[in-house]
Enzyme design. Structure first.
Site, PDB file in Angstrom:
ATOM      1  N   GLU A 135      82.722  92.181  60.965  1.00 25.00           N
ATOM      2  CA  GLU A 135      82.683  91.417  62.354  1.00 25.00           C
ATOM      3  C   GLU A 135      82.524  90.239  61.625  1.00 25.00           C
ATOM      4  O   GLU A 135      83.574  90.016  62.771  1.00 25.00           O
ATOM      5  CB  GLU A 135      80.747  91.552  62.722  1.00 25.00           C
ATOM      6  CG  GLU A 135      79.985  92.384  63.030  1.00 25.00           C
ATOM      7  CD  GLU A 135      80.923  92.632  65.181  1.00 25.00           C
ATOM      8  OE1 GLU A 135      80.606  91.665  65.762  1.00 25.00           O
ATOM      9  OE2 GLU A 135      80.926  93.629  65.610  1.00 25.00           O
ATOM     10  N   SER A 136      83.008  90.220  60.525  1.00 24.28           N
ATOM     11  CA  SER A 136      83.302  89.236  60.332  1.00 24.28           C
ATOM     12  C   SER A 136      85.232  88.733  60.282  1.00 24.28           C
ATOM     13  O   SER A 136      86.010  87.791  60.227  1.00 24.28           O
ATOM     14  CB  SER A 136      83.141  89.128  58.369  1.00 24.28           C
ATOM     15  OG  SER A 136      82.010  88.474  58.660  1.00 24.28           O
TER      16      SER A 136
ATOM     17  N   GLY B 299      84.275 100.014  53.848  1.00 19.12           N
ATOM     18  CA  GLY B 299      83.239  99.354  53.058  1.00 19.12           C
ATOM     19  C   GLY B 299      83.089  97.123  53.885  1.00 19.12           C
ATOM     20  O   GLY B 299      82.585  97.144  53.676  1.00 19.12           O
TER      21      GLY B 299
ATOM     22  N   HIS C 116      94.343  77.443  63.533  1.00 19.98           N
ATOM     23  CA  HIS C 116      93.685  78.408  62.855  1.00 19.98           C
ATOM     24  C   HIS C 116      94.282  77.856  60.996  1.00 19.98           C
ATOM     25  O   HIS C 116      94.994  77.166  60.718  1.00 19.98           O
ATOM     26  CB  HIS C 116      94.299  80.029  63.008  1.00 19.98           C
ATOM     27  CG  HIS C 116      94.399  80.674  61.651  1.00 19.98           C
ATOM     28  ND1 HIS C 116      95.782  80.588  60.115  1.00 19.98           N
ATOM     29  CD2 HIS C 116      93.432  81.786  60.771  1.00 19.98           C
ATOM     30  CE1 HIS C 116      95.707  81.738  59.679  1.00 19.98           C
ATOM     31  NE2 HIS C 116      94.632  81.489  60.108  1.00 19.98           N
TER      32      HIS C 116
ATOM     33  N   ASN D 148      93.406  79.343  56.673  1.00 22.08           N
ATOM     34  CA  ASN D 148      92.894  79.895  55.916  1.00 22.08           C
ATOM     35  C   ASN D 148      93.389  80.029  54.263  1.00 22.08           C
ATOM     36  O   ASN D 148      94.943  79.195  53.978  1.00 22.08           O
ATOM     37  CB  ASN D 148      93.709  81.437  56.153  1.00 22.08           C
ATOM     38  CG  ASN D 148      92.960  82.465  54.988  1.00 22.08           C
ATOM     39  OD1 ASN D 148      93.530  82.073  53.512  1.00 22.08           O
ATOM     40  ND2 ASN D 148      92.131  83.271  55.243  1.00 22.08           N
TER      41      ASN D 148
ATOM     42  N   SER E  26      88.252  80.998  55.799  1.00 26.54           N
ATOM     43  CA  SER E  26      89.196  81.319  56.373  1.00 26.54           C
ATOM     44  C   SER E  26      88.611  80.841  57.999  1.00 26.54           C
ATOM     45  O   SER E  26      87.179  80.561  58.067  1.00 26.54           O
ATOM     46  CB  SER E  26      89.469  81.989  56.861  1.00 26.54           C
ATOM     47  OG  SER E  26      88.378  83.500  57.278  1.00 26.54           O
TER      48      SER E  26
ATOM     49  N   ARG F 278      83.536  94.360  55.895  1.00 25.45           N
ATOM     50  CA  ARG F 278      82.641  93.290  57.299  1.00 25.45           C
ATOM     51  C   ARG F 278      83.470  93.365  58.331  1.00 25.45           C
ATOM     52  O   ARG F 278      84.112  92.127  58.589  1.00 25.45           O
ATOM     53  CB  ARG F 278      82.191  92.495  56.193  1.00 25.45           C
ATOM     54  CG  ARG F 278      80.465  91.832  57.298  1.00 25.45           C
ATOM     55  CD  ARG F 278      80.081  91.146  56.297  1.00 25.45           C
ATOM     56  NE  ARG F 278      78.824  90.762  56.422  1.00 25.45           N
ATOM     57  CZ  ARG F 278      78.097  89.921  58.566  1.00 25.45           C
ATOM     58  NH1 ARG F 278      79.008  89.615  58.578  1.00 25.45           N
ATOM     59  NH2 ARG F 278      77.370  90.164  58.154  1.00 25.45           N
TER      60      ARG F 278
ATOM     61  N   ARG G 129      92.967  80.701  49.900  1.00 24.91           N
ATOM     62  CA  ARG G 129      92.073  81.674  49.302  1.00 24.91           C
ATOM     63  C   ARG G 129      93.309  82.062  47.517  1.00 24.91           C
ATOM     64  O   ARG G 129      94.333  81.500  47.176  1.00 24.91           O
ATOM     65  CB  ARG G 129      92.685  83.197  49.957  1.00 24.91           C
ATOM     66  CG  ARG G 129      94.447  83.391  50.797  1.00 24.91           C
ATOM     67  CD  ARG G 129      94.555  84.988  50.820  1.00 24.91           C
ATOM     68  NE  ARG G 129      95.663  84.555  51.644  1.00 24.91           N
ATOM     69  CZ  ARG G 129      96.565  84.013  52.124  1.00 24.91           C
ATOM     70  NH1 ARG G 129      96.022  83.060  53.210  1.00 24.91           N
ATOM     71  NH2 ARG G 129      97.956  84.174  52.238  1.00 24.91           N
TER      72      ARG G 129
END
Length: 340
Positions: A302-303, A298, A142, A144, A128, A300, A146
């Site tokens: 910040e990411s 759990g 942008h 992404n 991403s 993340r 996946r």
């Protein structure tokens, strides 16, 4: 029954299988798609970061992290650069287990999922990226792409699918930029299926819609999800995703080079900040990926929030002047255009 339970408990997870496979033979064209997708997105991350560093003259901060159940990620962030206010290029590899309610929800689009099991191992890999330039004449972009897979107890795939896309968000509209961006993506799509581009452009305009503002987030691109065996075979779809990701640099770099050094006024910078506010609204209110990430135990954070700009602005009851470039920008966002 006891023997079966012991065998199941002792069976290696797909994360353990993949770690062993990479150690013994590396990643080849015959490796599981999980490993091939992981290898591909990591190589593209390195390529894109290298190109952006050369353009900006600033190095990315590289943050590598691991997940306790297998996998991990590489977060590459550039802040307060010469060209980019903020740029993030992330890869994420996730191994986990889907509970029965999640399986039931996914079966709406993926009938191959077994509805009678209590849980299924899954794998997800994605790249991403969001780039926010300083110059209001230069568009935000942008991207992404996946891959998602569930696995049977023996490690073989149960169901799989690809998703992704890319879209352009200018503050000031230059038609030649929108045309170039869409034409480059269309060429990548047309090499695989002439129906892909119109279908995925429409999907993009519908998905990246700031519904409470009655406008799209930007001028579009492509968006698709849940492309699995009902669509085409795995090799065909992997090739399609590879070509789409390969098309990014040719689609965006000529645009940012044209716009990064253009002159602008304080008023035009303030308009960019207002448009950045709309970008933030979409990501925090409507984006499914952001919502999923924030709700994942759990996660993340910040990411996940890497996509947000460093600065944005909200101004009460702001209306662009009649006949202005700002008004034209809004009119295009309220009624999406077919650029090619």
């Amino acid at each position: 029954m006891v023997t079966s339970d012991v065998e199941k408990a002792d069976a290696p997870t797909i994360a353990e299988r993949d770690t062993l496979s990479k150690r013994e033979s590396g990643v080849t064209s015959t490796s599981p798609m999980r490993l091939r997708m992981e290898s591909f997105i990591k190589s593209k991350q390195e390529e894109i970061v290298r190109e952006l560093e050369q353009l900006d003259g600033t190095r990315f901060t590289i943050d590598k992290w691991d997940r306790p159940n297998g996998g991990g990620g590489i977060t590459c962030v550039l802040q307060d650069g010469k060209v980019f206010e903020k740029a993030g290029v992330n890869t994420s590899i996730v191994y986990g287990s889907l509970p029965r309610p999640a399986i039931a929800k996914m079966r709406v689009n993926h009938k191959a999922l077994d509805p009678d099991v209590e849980s299924l191992e899954f794998f997800a890999a994605g790249l991403s990226m969001v780039l926010h330039p300083h110059n209001p004449m230069a568009p935000t972009v942008h991207l992404n792409y996946r891959y998602f897979e569930t696995a049977n107890a023996d490690g073989t795939p149960n169901a799989w699918w690809f998703g992704g896309g890319t879209d352009l968000t200018p503050s000031y509209l230059f038609d030649e930029d929108a045309i170039h961006f869409h034409r480059t993506i269309k060429d990548a799509c047309d090499a695989h299926d002439k129906g892909y581009f119109p279908r995925f452009k429409k999907w993009c305009d519908e998905y990246f819609n700031v519904k409470h503002r009655h406008e799209t987030r930007g001028v579009g691109g492509i968006f698709f999800d849940d492309l699995g065996q009902e669509e085409k075979d795995q090799e065909q779809l992997f090739s399609f995703v590879q070509d789409c990701l390969d098309a990014f640099l040719p689609s965006y770099m000529p645009i940012i080079r044209r716009r990064k050094d253009m002159p602008y006024t304080e008023k035009e910078k303030a308009w960019q900040q207002l448009r950045r506010g709309r970008y933030v609204e979409f990501n925090l209110v409507h984006d499914r990926g952001t919502a999923f990430g924030l709700q994942t135990p759990g996660a993340r954070i910040e990411s996940i929030l890497m996509s947000l700009p460093l600065t944005a602005r909200w101004q009460y009851m702001h209306e662009p002047e009649k006949g202005s470039r700002e008004e034209r920008m809004v009119s295009v966002l309220q009624k999406p255009v077919d650029w090619v």
